[in-house]
Design a protein around this motif. Structure first.
Motif, PDB file in Angstrom:
ATOM      1  N   ILE A   1      31.579  41.213  35.723  1.00 32.39           N
ATOM      2  CA  ILE A   1      30.152  40.949  35.842  1.00 32.39           C
ATOM      3  C   ILE A   1      29.965  39.802  36.821  1.00 32.39           C
ATOM      4  N   PHE A   2      29.120  40.023  37.838  1.00 33.75           N
ATOM      5  CA  PHE A   2      28.881  39.005  38.856  1.00 33.75           C
ATOM      6  C   PHE A   2      27.422  38.589  38.863  1.00 33.75           C
ATOM      7  N   VAL A   3      27.207  37.276  38.916  1.00 34.69           N
ATOM      8  CA  VAL A   3      25.860  36.783  39.178  1.00 34.69           C
ATOM      9  C   VAL A   3      25.853  36.298  40.616  1.00 34.69           C
TER      10      VAL A   3
ATOM     11  N   ARG B   1      28.533  46.138  48.199  1.00 34.29           N
ATOM     12  CA  ARG B   1      28.386  47.507  47.692  1.00 34.29           C
ATOM     13  C   ARG B   1      29.766  48.165  47.519  1.00 34.29           C
ATOM     14  N   ASP B   2      30.622  47.980  48.531  1.00 29.76           N
ATOM     15  CA  ASP B   2      31.953  48.602  48.455  1.00 29.76           C
ATOM     16  C   ASP B   2      32.778  48.035  47.305  1.00 29.76           C
ATOM     17  N   LEU B   3      32.715  46.707  47.115  1.00 32.39           N
ATOM     18  CA  LEU B   3      33.484  46.075  46.040  1.00 32.39           C
ATOM     19  C   LEU B   3      33.010  46.580  44.685  1.00 32.39           C
ATOM     20  N   LYS B   4      31.706  46.751  44.566  1.00 30.93           N
ATOM     21  CA  LYS B   4      31.148  47.214  43.299  1.00 30.93           C
ATOM     22  C   LYS B   4      31.689  48.591  42.952  1.00 30.93           C
ATOM     23  N   ARG B   5      31.726  49.454  43.968  1.00 33.71           N
ATOM     24  CA  ARG B   5      32.251  50.805  43.731  1.00 33.71           C
ATOM     25  C   ARG B   5      33.736  50.754  43.382  1.00 33.71           C
ATOM     26  N   HIS B   6      34.447  49.942  44.139  1.00 36.07           N
ATOM     27  CA  HIS B   6      35.902  49.923  44.021  1.00 36.07           C
ATOM     28  C   HIS B   6      36.375  49.309  42.709  1.00 36.07           C
ATOM     29  N   PHE B   7      35.728  48.206  42.286  1.00 32.26           N
ATOM     30  CA  PHE B   7      36.188  47.506  41.088  1.00 32.26           C
ATOM     31  C   PHE B   7      35.318  47.769  39.865  1.00 32.26           C
ATOM     32  N   GLY B   8      34.305  48.621  39.997  1.00 29.52           N
ATOM     33  CA  GLY B   8      33.420  48.915  38.864  1.00 29.52           C
ATOM     34  C   GLY B   8      32.672  47.694  38.370  1.00 29.52           C
ATOM     35  N   LEU B   9      32.066  46.938  39.290  1.00 34.68           N
ATOM     36  CA  LEU B   9      31.401  45.692  38.911  1.00 34.68           C
ATOM     37  C   LEU B   9      29.940  45.924  38.512  1.00 34.68           C
ATOM     38  N   SER B  10      29.376  44.962  37.776  1.00 33.95           N
ATOM     39  CA  SER B  10      27.943  44.942  37.486  1.00 33.95           C
ATOM     40  C   SER B  10      27.372  43.692  38.149  1.00 33.95           C
ATOM     41  N   TYR B  11      26.206  43.830  38.785  1.00 35.80           N
ATOM     42  CA  TYR B  11      25.638  42.693  39.510  1.00 35.80           C
ATOM     43  C   TYR B  11      24.294  42.273  38.941  1.00 35.80           C
ATOM     44  N   LEU B  12      24.099  40.972  38.841  1.00 40.49           N
ATOM     45  CA  LEU B  12      22.750  40.430  38.723  1.00 40.49           C
ATOM     46  C   LEU B  12      22.519  39.724  40.052  1.00 40.49           C
ATOM     47  N   PHE B  13      21.629  40.307  40.870  1.00 42.89           N
ATOM     48  CA  PHE B  13      21.468  39.884  42.248  1.00 42.89           C
ATOM     49  C   PHE B  13      20.148  39.144  42.401  1.00 42.89           C
TER      50      PHE B  13
ATOM     51  N   SER C   1      13.379  38.368  28.703  1.00 45.42           N
ATOM     52  CA  SER C   1      14.323  39.347  28.160  1.00 45.42           C
ATOM     53  C   SER C   1      14.677  40.330  29.264  1.00 45.42           C
ATOM     54  N   LEU C   2      15.991  40.500  29.482  1.00 42.71           N
ATOM     55  CA  LEU C   2      16.454  41.409  30.540  1.00 42.71           C
ATOM     56  C   LEU C   2      17.738  42.059  30.068  1.00 42.71           C
ATOM     57  N   GLU C   3      18.064  43.185  30.676  1.00 44.91           N
ATOM     58  CA  GLU C   3      19.342  43.809  30.362  1.00 44.91           C
ATOM     59  C   GLU C   3      19.939  44.372  31.644  1.00 44.91           C
ATOM     60  N   VAL C   4      21.236  44.129  31.837  1.00 48.39           N
ATOM     61  CA  VAL C   4      21.936  44.719  32.976  1.00 48.39           C
ATOM     62  C   VAL C   4      22.985  45.656  32.403  1.00 48.39           C
ATOM     63  N   GLY C   5      22.898  46.942  32.739  1.00 46.91           N
ATOM     64  CA  GLY C   5      23.852  47.921  32.229  1.00 46.91           C
ATOM     65  C   GLY C   5      25.184  47.816  32.948  1.00 46.91           C
ATOM     66  N   ARG C   6      26.220  48.431  32.381  1.00 47.42           N
ATOM     67  CA  ARG C   6      27.525  48.475  33.052  1.00 47.42           C
ATOM     68  C   ARG C   6      27.398  49.226  34.365  1.00 47.42           C
ATOM     69  N   GLY C   7      27.918  48.638  35.426  1.00 43.16           N
ATOM     70  CA  GLY C   7      27.899  49.306  36.721  1.00 43.16           C
ATOM     71  C   GLY C   7      26.546  49.302  37.404  1.00 43.16           C
ATOM     72  N   GLU C   8      25.621  48.555  36.845  1.00 42.90           N
ATOM     73  CA  GLU C   8      24.280  48.546  37.422  1.00 42.90           C
ATOM     74  C   GLU C   8      24.082  47.303  38.298  1.00 42.90           C
TER      75      GLU C   8
ATOM     76  N   LYS D   1      36.497  34.436  32.583  1.00 42.26           N
ATOM     77  CA  LYS D   1      37.106  35.774  32.576  1.00 42.26           C
ATOM     78  C   LYS D   1      36.042  36.868  32.445  1.00 42.26           C
ATOM     79  N   MET D   2      34.889  36.515  31.845  1.00 43.59           N
ATOM     80  CA  MET D   2      33.851  37.512  31.600  1.00 43.59           C
ATOM     81  C   MET D   2      32.889  37.645  32.773  1.00 43.59           C
ATOM     82  N   ILE D   3      32.501  36.521  33.346  1.00 44.47           N
ATOM     83  CA  ILE D   3      31.405  36.554  34.322  1.00 44.47           C
ATOM     84  C   ILE D   3      31.678  35.564  35.442  1.00 44.47           C
ATOM     85  N   GLN D   4      31.334  35.896  36.662  1.00 35.60           N
ATOM     86  CA  GLN D   4      31.548  34.995  37.795  1.00 35.60           C
ATOM     87  C   GLN D   4      30.280  34.835  38.608  1.00 35.60           C
TER      88      GLN D   4
END
Lengths: 265, 600
Positions: free
Chosen positions: A176-178, A199-211, A36-43, A93-96
């Motif tokens: 949302i990016f995996v 990091r820059d793309l995340k700030r610019h496009f408001g992305l959430s990452y699962l890294f 069980s995991l959760e990734v918040g918006r912008g996190e 469209k939701m996740i890449q």
């Protein structure tokens, strides 16, 4: 949009199992066990673990390339099973997803222009002129020159190919990016540039990452929170700063102690 | 733009014409191609040529010999003009053969792609059906099909096509299976492509070379088969001419008028041989394994230029001393250096790290030491390599071989690749011992087990009988190290030995190497891209960039106070535990500064 970017509830994935045509039971392997995991918006949530810990299986389930055996996945507040029924387009469209080996993730017989064009046409439904504008914007976003479009994947280095793969993920306009080990195949100086770009793309496009990564130092540089996986289970989850300063689980401690460090005076 | 030093542009256009040029460089394939072109040209023109009616009989003029006036190739047993029948018949045979090939290719490739892409039960079902087709001898099956459908050209065509479907299905399925799980296929699906569109636009273009290769290698065979069916009277029906039926009808006159059967026989021979030569040529060009030169066997040692400059040895005490080494690929004008004037010394009992990014020439340097870079295309153009004061590059092949493994041993990156998959690991250690030490089998076995125990393999005696795939990555690397230790070498060269391993396993392997090195007083040349590993293990470090050593010195000194700009930048790019998000701010400043310098 208050829902979390990704919610994983009690997900289990078993490979194999079932019976053969002759009724013999097949060997079953549990790759993911009640995670069980959760990734918040912008996190940025990092998942660390060694080979065989199940982190790539988790990633493939999130983008719809595998189905969980049990448990539920919610992506951007929508149920993944429902998204899968709605088709590949709704999912895309939701996740890449960004792959570990950038060159292998680009079809060797297509130009970069054709590769970038596909998600714009199929996922966003833009017309020809609009697509041309978007492709130019995307190349700009990942800092690649305009003549990239006419060339083939083998003409690029690993770092450049990873920039192109990131541009393709951006093209879908998912938030949302995996990222599955996106920098582990790259040299250190290139790795640093790709991390910076992410990091820059995340700030610019408001992305959430699962890294996903096996490299603790990389993870510490980019993640807000970290989940440590070991043999298909999450053994520890916590904010990056806390987890490295004060690891709780024995495996996390061992992982941190094993990482080679540069010893200076 | 130098901040993005990764962006190298390569000439793109040049690569796209090479397939054609490669084909034409193969003389036999070119001959086959032009012969086939000539035959195709002639039979296309047949309706325009002033030829007599091929079916008009003239019993008075029967069996006229070759070069009779009005009948260039003579006449057959019914007085028909052989030249006219030959040309019209070749038309029929070729059309039949190629149509059958295309039908078999279309159906077979479709089955192959669907089976390979879908996998599972669908694959199983389709392939078992193909296996059933293959279980019959081809000609027999073709005969049975024609017998069931009745003789005639069209039925012969169906028979030949069906019989050849398995070739395409199996080849194409193999190629598709390799692709079905490729990352770019997953990526295409995530870009919104449906299954059908993925198969047609992503898989098909990548299996097309396989289809073309199969077509080119089976077309000749198919023409032979159609001729065979006609020869037996099951294909073309009288009076229509095709090569097989002409041969069949002429057989009765083989002794009285041999030309009646020899002429169509020779034509079949020419067509099939030209197709086969061309097919082999196409396969050589399109098959990536043949293209990369795997078939060209490398020599026993790296080629060394005759005019090599060999600098004197400045450090006679060193275990290993490399002076001005220049190794590259290609010969003459196309020589591209990978290692450009590298000099380094490895003292006895010392651990020297060579660190650099991909393409910096660190592995080529390491392999050059024992002449292990594959030649062709490699060439050592200049330099000397002194092993305890003796130049390796002037040693005879035999002398060099006695040094490999005995005085200098290697540990490679991926033990799954460097270990033999079909031999138990114990046997592989024994082989390494046997290469240099003439001792009895039982003693060798005991020594191999002792070595495996030495490198920390648990239950070494039992596990020696197991195969490489039964070990974990870390254990396999321990076996690799045991093989390197087998003959008590003075120097071990380890090329990224821990890169493929997990960090916890890596820590154990580094411990093992450090302990062995200290115990046995070996010199260790350790090649890596990881500064952390260098810091843990090495006494001194040499930093390589573009085939040159830019900086060398005590590990601590280089890491804490790098002198060269490249070393500084490289170390700054290594993320460190405990730095956190500050790391990205630091590199961001670094690249911004670098970009300013670049544009200024």
């Amino acid at each position: 949009m208050s829902a979390a970017a990704i919610e994983i509830n009690d997900v289990t994935k078993v490979f194999g199992g079932g019976h053969t045509l002759l009724g013999r039971s097949r060997h079953a392997v549990t790759a993911i066990n009640q995670v069980s995991l959760e990734v918040g918006r912008g996190e940025t949530l990092a998942v660390v673990g060694e080979s065989g810990s199940g982190k790539s299986t988790l990633a493939r389930m999130l983008v719809g390339l595998e189905e969980p055996t049990s448990g539920t996945l919610r992506i951007g507040g929508r149920d993944a099973a429902e998204l899968r029924r709605a088709g590949a387009r709704a999912f895309g469209k939701m996740i890449q997803y960004v792959f570990q080996d950038p060159i292998a993730s680009l079809n060797p017989r297509k130009t970069i222009g054709q590769i970038l064009d596909t998600p714009l046409k199929l996922l966003c439904g833009y017309d020809g002129a609009e697509r041309q504008n978007r492709v130019a914007e995307l190349l700009d976003a990942v800092q690649m020159p305009g003549d990239t479009l006419r060339r083939y994947p083998h003409e690029f280095s690993g770092g450049q190919a990873q920039r192109i793969a990131i541009a393709r993920a951006l093209a879908a306009e998912a938030e949302i990016f995996v990222l599955d080990e996106p920098v582990s195949a790259l040299d250190v100086s290139v790795q640093a540039q790709i991390l910076l770009l992410l990091r820059d793309l995340k700030r610019h496009f408001g992305l959430s990452y699962l890294f996903i990564s096996h490299d603790l130092a990389v993870v510490e540089a980019i993640a807000d929170r970290i989940a440590v996986m070991y043999r298909g289970e999450t053994v520890e989850i916590g904010p990056a700063a806390r987890l490295f300063a004060d690891p709780q689980h024995a495996y996390t401690k061992r992982l941190i102690a094993s990482a080679p460090r540069i010893r200076k005076e | 733009m130098s901040a993005l030093a990764e962006m190298t542009t390569r000439p793109a256009a040049a690569a796209r014409f090479t397939s054609w040029r490669l084909l034409m460089n193969n003389r036999l394939a070119a001959a086959g191609f032009f012969l086939l072109l000539a035959i195709a040209f002639v039979i296309l023109l047949v309706p325009l040529l002033p030829l007599p009616d091929p079916d008009a009989t003239a019993p008075a003029n029967r069996l006229k010999p070759v070069a009779t006036a009005g009948h260039l190739l003579g006449t057959d047993q019914l007085g028909r003009d052989i030249l006219s029948r030959l040309l019209w018949g070749t038309r029929v045979s070729l059309a039949l053969g190629f149509t059958a090939t295309l039908i078999a290719a279309a159906i077979g490739s479709t089955i192959g792609i669907v089976a390979g892409y879908a996998g599972g039960r669908a694959d199983n079902l389709m392939m078992r059906a193909i296996d059933m087709l293959m279980a019959f001898p081809y000609m027999l099956l073709a005969l049975a099909i024609v017998a069931a459908l009745g003789p005639g050209l069209l039925n012969a065509l169906y028979a030949i096509a069906i019989v050849n479907i398995p070739f395409f299905a199996r080849n194409v399925r193999g190629a598709t299976m390799g692709l079905a799980h490729a990352e770019f296929i997953d990526a295409a699906r995530l870009s919104g492509k449906g299954q059908l569109s993925t198969v047609l636009t992503e898989v098909l273009p990548n299996v097309l070379p396989v289809i073309v290769i199969t077509i080119s290698t089976t077309a000749g065979w198919m023409i032979l088969e159609t001729a065979g069916l006609s020869f037996l009277g099951l294909g073309a029906q009288p009076p229509q001419a095709d090569l097989g039926s002409m041969l069949g009808e002429g057989r009765a006159q083989l002794f009285t008028a041999p030309h009646v059967s020899i002429v169509p026989g020779a034509t079949i021979f020419l067509i099939v041989i030209s197709l086969n030569l061309l097919g082999d040529g196409i396969r050589d060009v399109l098959d990536p394994r043949l293209r990369s030169g795997t078939l060209a066997r490398p020599g026993p040692m790296t080629a060394i230029a005759k005019a090599r400059l060999a600098p004197a040895n400045p450090a006679p005490d060193a275990a290993l001393s490399i002076e001005g080494l220049e190794t590259g690929f290609g010969g003459g004008d196309s020589f591209t250096p990978a290692v450009n004037g590298v000099s380094l010394q490895l003292k006895r009992g010392e651990c020297l790290g060579i660190v650099g990014e991909s393409g910096s020439g660190k592995s080529v340097t390491a392999l050059s030491i024992m002449g292990l870079v594959a030649s062709p295309p490699a060439l050592i153009r200049n330099g000397a390599i002194y092993l305890h004061g003796e130049d390796v590059l002037s040693m005879s092949e035999e002398k060099l071989r006695s040094c490999r493994g005995a005085r200098v041993a290697y540990v490679f990156q991926d033990p799954l690749m460097s270990l033999h998959p079909l031999l138990p690991v114990g046997r592989q250690v024994e082989e390494a011992i046997a290469a240099h030490q003439p001792i009895g089998a039982s003693e060798r076995r005991e020594r191999a087990i002792a070595l495996l125990e030495k490198v920390g393999l648990p239950d070494a005696r039992e596990r020696a009988a197991q195969f490489p795939h039964q070990f974990s990555g870390g254990q396999r690397q321990r076996v690799g190290i045991a093989i390197a230790l087998a003959n008590d070498p003075d120097i071990i060269i380890a090329d990224e030995p821990t890169t493929a391993l997990d960090v916890t396993v890596q820590a154990h392997i580094l411990d093992l190497l450090r302990q062995l090195q200290r115990e046995r007083g070996m010199a260790l040349l350790f090649i890596t891209h990881d500064f952390g590993v260098v810091s843990e293990l090495c006494d001194r470090v040499a930093v390589m960039k573009d085939g040159e050593i830019v900086e060398t010195g005590e590990t601590r000194r280089v890491l804490s106070n790098p002198q060269h700009a490249y070393t500084k930048r490289l170390i700054a790019c290594v993320p460190e535990l405990g730095t956190g998000a500050d790391f990205l701010d630091r590199v961001s400043g670094l690249f911004a500064a670098h970009q300013r310098e670049g544009t200024a």
